[in-house]
Enzyme design. Structure first.
Site, PDB file in Angstrom:
ATOM      1  N   LYS A 155     -26.531 -14.227  11.404  1.00  0.00           N
ATOM      2  CA  LYS A 155     -27.742 -13.444  11.516  1.00  0.00           C
ATOM      3  C   LYS A 155     -27.465 -11.956  11.550  1.00  0.00           C
ATOM      4  O   LYS A 155     -28.268 -11.145  11.131  1.00  0.00           O
ATOM      5  CB  LYS A 155     -28.487 -13.831  12.804  1.00  0.00           C
ATOM      6  CG  LYS A 155     -28.913 -15.261  12.860  1.00  0.00           C
ATOM      7  CD  LYS A 155     -29.467 -15.580  14.254  1.00  0.00           C
ATOM      8  CE  LYS A 155     -29.701 -17.065  14.354  1.00  0.00           C
ATOM      9  NZ  LYS A 155     -29.739 -17.494  15.781  1.00  0.00           N
ATOM     10  N   GLU A 177     -21.785  -7.682   5.816  1.00  0.00           N
ATOM     11  CA  GLU A 177     -21.590  -8.122   7.200  1.00  0.00           C
ATOM     12  C   GLU A 177     -21.950  -7.014   8.181  1.00  0.00           C
ATOM     13  O   GLU A 177     -21.922  -5.830   7.824  1.00  0.00           O
ATOM     14  CB  GLU A 177     -20.110  -8.474   7.404  1.00  0.00           C
ATOM     15  CG  GLU A 177     -19.806  -9.918   7.719  1.00  0.00           C
ATOM     16  CD  GLU A 177     -20.323 -10.471   9.021  1.00  0.00           C
ATOM     17  OE1 GLU A 177     -21.429 -10.118   9.480  1.00  0.00           O
ATOM     18  OE2 GLU A 177     -19.621 -11.323   9.599  1.00  0.00           O
ATOM     19  N   ASP A 178     -22.239  -7.385   9.410  1.00  0.00           N
ATOM     20  CA  ASP A 178     -22.506  -6.382  10.441  1.00  0.00           C
ATOM     21  C   ASP A 178     -21.225  -5.720  10.926  1.00  0.00           C
ATOM     22  O   ASP A 178     -21.130  -4.501  11.032  1.00  0.00           O
ATOM     23  CB  ASP A 178     -23.278  -6.994  11.626  1.00  0.00           C
ATOM     24  CG  ASP A 178     -22.645  -8.280  12.173  1.00  0.00           C
ATOM     25  OD1 ASP A 178     -21.583  -8.719  11.677  1.00  0.00           O
ATOM     26  OD2 ASP A 178     -23.229  -8.865  13.103  1.00  0.00           O
ATOM     27  N   ASP A 234     -14.236  -7.960  13.058  1.00  0.00           N
ATOM     28  CA  ASP A 234     -13.531  -7.953  14.328  1.00  0.00           C
ATOM     29  C   ASP A 234     -12.146  -8.582  14.078  1.00  0.00           C
ATOM     30  O   ASP A 234     -11.238  -7.911  13.609  1.00  0.00           O
ATOM     31  CB  ASP A 234     -14.388  -8.756  15.323  1.00  0.00           C
ATOM     32  CG  ASP A 234     -13.883  -8.681  16.756  1.00  0.00           C
ATOM     33  OD1 ASP A 234     -13.461  -7.607  17.180  1.00  0.00           O
ATOM     34  OD2 ASP A 234     -13.933  -9.724  17.444  1.00  0.00           O
ATOM     35  N   LYS A 276     -13.798  -2.948  13.516  1.00  0.00           N
ATOM     36  CA  LYS A 276     -12.898  -2.808  14.667  1.00  0.00           C
ATOM     37  C   LYS A 276     -11.492  -3.199  14.212  1.00  0.00           C
ATOM     38  O   LYS A 276     -11.040  -4.315  14.491  1.00  0.00           O
ATOM     39  CB  LYS A 276     -13.334  -3.739  15.806  1.00  0.00           C
ATOM     40  CG  LYS A 276     -14.626  -3.319  16.502  1.00  0.00           C
ATOM     41  CD  LYS A 276     -14.787  -3.988  17.854  1.00  0.00           C
ATOM     42  CE  LYS A 276     -15.588  -5.252  17.767  1.00  0.00           C
ATOM     43  NZ  LYS A 276     -16.031  -5.780  19.075  1.00  0.00           N
ATOM     44  N   VAL A 286     -20.030  -4.388  21.176  1.00  0.00           N
ATOM     45  CA  VAL A 286     -21.221  -3.593  20.863  1.00  0.00           C
ATOM     46  C   VAL A 286     -22.426  -4.475  20.539  1.00  0.00           C
ATOM     47  O   VAL A 286     -22.281  -5.613  20.104  1.00  0.00           O
ATOM     48  CB  VAL A 286     -20.939  -2.646  19.673  1.00  0.00           C
ATOM     49  CG1 VAL A 286     -20.069  -1.479  20.102  1.00  0.00           C
ATOM     50  CG2 VAL A 286     -20.306  -3.375  18.499  1.00  0.00           C
ATOM     51  N   ASP A 321     -25.612  -8.985  18.397  1.00  0.00           N
ATOM     52  CA  ASP A 321     -26.200  -9.584  19.596  1.00  0.00           C
ATOM     53  C   ASP A 321     -25.184  -9.763  20.712  1.00  0.00           C
ATOM     54  O   ASP A 321     -23.973  -9.770  20.503  1.00  0.00           O
ATOM     55  CB  ASP A 321     -26.778 -10.954  19.267  1.00  0.00           C
ATOM     56  CG  ASP A 321     -25.670 -12.003  19.074  1.00  0.00           C
ATOM     57  OD1 ASP A 321     -24.788 -11.786  18.229  1.00  0.00           O
ATOM     58  OD2 ASP A 321     -25.681 -13.026  19.790  1.00  0.00           O
ATOM     59  N   ARG A 352     -30.410  -7.688  19.407  1.00  0.00           N
ATOM     60  CA  ARG A 352     -30.264  -7.376  17.980  1.00  0.00           C
ATOM     61  C   ARG A 352     -31.249  -6.292  17.552  1.00  0.00           C
ATOM     62  O   ARG A 352     -31.051  -5.623  16.542  1.00  0.00           O
ATOM     63  CB  ARG A 352     -30.537  -8.627  17.122  1.00  0.00           C
ATOM     64  CG  ARG A 352     -29.521  -9.743  17.292  1.00  0.00           C
ATOM     65  CD  ARG A 352     -29.744 -10.785  16.203  1.00  0.00           C
ATOM     66  NE  ARG A 352     -29.100 -12.055  16.514  1.00  0.00           N
ATOM     67  CZ  ARG A 352     -27.823 -12.336  16.212  1.00  0.00           C
ATOM     68  NH1 ARG A 352     -27.070 -11.449  15.611  1.00  0.00           N
ATOM     69  NH2 ARG A 352     -27.322 -13.512  16.506  1.00  0.00           N
TER      70      ARG A 352
HETATM   71  P1  IMP Z   1     -14.642 -11.944  13.260  1.00  0.00           P
HETATM   72  O1  IMP Z   1     -14.615 -13.252  12.578  1.00  0.00           O
HETATM   73  O2  IMP Z   1     -13.843 -11.938  14.528  1.00  0.00           O
HETATM   74  O3  IMP Z   1     -14.291 -10.769  12.355  1.00  0.00           O
HETATM   75  O4  IMP Z   1     -16.081 -11.737  13.815  1.00  0.00           O
HETATM   76  C1  IMP Z   1     -17.123 -11.367  13.041  1.00  0.00           C
HETATM   77  C2  IMP Z   1     -18.426 -11.714  13.720  1.00  0.00           C
HETATM   78  O5  IMP Z   1     -18.361 -11.685  15.137  1.00  0.00           O
HETATM   79  C3  IMP Z   1     -19.451 -10.672  13.355  1.00  0.00           C
HETATM   80  O6  IMP Z   1     -20.174 -11.087  12.241  1.00  0.00           O
HETATM   81  C4  IMP Z   1     -20.319 -10.583  14.581  1.00  0.00           C
HETATM   82  O7  IMP Z   1     -21.378 -11.486  14.482  1.00  0.00           O
HETATM   83  C5  IMP Z   1     -19.441 -11.013  15.718  1.00  0.00           C
HETATM   84  N1  IMP Z   1     -18.943  -9.844  16.476  1.00  0.00           N
HETATM   85  C6  IMP Z   1     -17.722  -9.280  16.427  1.00  0.00           C
HETATM   86  N2  IMP Z   1     -17.631  -8.233  17.243  1.00  0.00           N
HETATM   87  C7  IMP Z   1     -18.838  -8.107  17.829  1.00  0.00           C
HETATM   88  C8  IMP Z   1     -19.388  -7.181  18.781  1.00  0.00           C
HETATM   89  O8  IMP Z   1     -18.742  -6.233  19.274  1.00  0.00           O
HETATM   90  N3  IMP Z   1     -20.685  -7.398  19.133  1.00  0.00           N
HETATM   91  C9  IMP Z   1     -21.436  -8.412  18.629  1.00  0.00           C
HETATM   92  N4  IMP Z   1     -20.970  -9.286  17.731  1.00  0.00           N
HETATM   93  C10 IMP Z   1     -19.679  -9.136  17.357  1.00  0.00           C
HETATM   94 MG    MG Z   2     -22.095 -12.263  12.688  1.00  0.00          MG
END
Ligand code: IMP
Ligand code: MG
Length: 183
Positions: free
Chosen positions: A45, A101-102, A105, A133, A155, A161, A167
């Site tokens: 989302k 993507e938002d 991470d 990040k 964040v 969220d 959100r």
């Molecule tokens: P990754 O797979 O660890 O790169 O995570 C990506 C997903 O985790 C993003 O699409 C976000 O939905 C969620 N996410 C990662 N960091 C944050 C944050 O600081 N706040 C909220 N959602 C996060």
């Molecule tokens: Mg996400």
């Protein structure tokens, strides 16, 4: 969460900075994909707020679609397990795919998605993220279009969220540590 203001530590990226970032990325994407069949694929989302802004700053024709994944559950740490909840509907063959993507991470979500989409043999698969990040990466992954690099803090807002809440905050904010450390 009854009061959003009480859960927020500070504004990290203002609405004005976000607007400038979206315009910059929109201009670049419009230039790079000029004359090419483009599918902009938003990741639900979290990506939907950025997606809505970004497509209106892109000035070339495009097709739009969404995929939905879940990786976090109710925690603030990635489980490393990516679940595909909704797949793309549009045909990707013969088209350039831009994933929106938002935030990146660990990079686990996007490396999974990129591999999955590349297996369908579109002309290309690239990544556009609003926030990044890089300090938290668990896999090697760089965005082709990256909005704003942020430090390692949890964040919320601008689509992101905490526990399905917040959100709708228009800026990107740092969540108070005691909000999730109390969990
Ligand atoms: P990754 O797979 O660890 O790169 O995570 C990506 C997903 O985790 C993003 O699409 C976000 O939905 C969620 N996410 C990662 N960091 C944050 C944050 O600081 N706040 C909220 N959602 C996060
Ligand atoms: Mg996400």
């Amino acid at each position: 969460m009854s009061n959003m203001d009480e859960a927020v530590e500070r504004v990290l990226v203002s609405e004005k900075e976000i607007r400038a970032m979206v315009e910059r990325l929109g201009r670049q994407i419009s230039k790079d994909y000029e004359g090419k069949p483009l599918v902009v694929l938003g990741v639900l989302k979290g990506g939907f707020v950025f997606m809505a802004d970004l497509i209106r700053s892109i000035t070339i024709p495009l097709e739009l679609d969404f995929i939905a994944v879940s990786s976090y559950g109710a925690s603030t740490k990635s489980s490393g397990v990516v679940q595909l909840i909704k797949d793309a509907d549009v045909v990707l063959t013969g088209k350039h795919v831009l994933i929106v993507e938002d935030i990146i991470d660990s990079g686990l979500t996007l490396s999974y998605l990129k591999n999955m989409l590349e297996a369908r043999e579109p002309l290309s698969v690239k990544i556009c993220t609003a926030f990044d990040k890089p300090d938290r990466r668990k896999v090697t992954l760089t965005a082709d279009y990256s909005g704003i690099t942020i430090p390692d803090e949890y964040v919320v807002g601008y689509g992101l969220d905490y526990n399905s809440q917040m959100r709708n905050i228009p800026s990107l904010c740092v969540l108070k540590r005691d909000v999730y450390e109390a969990k």
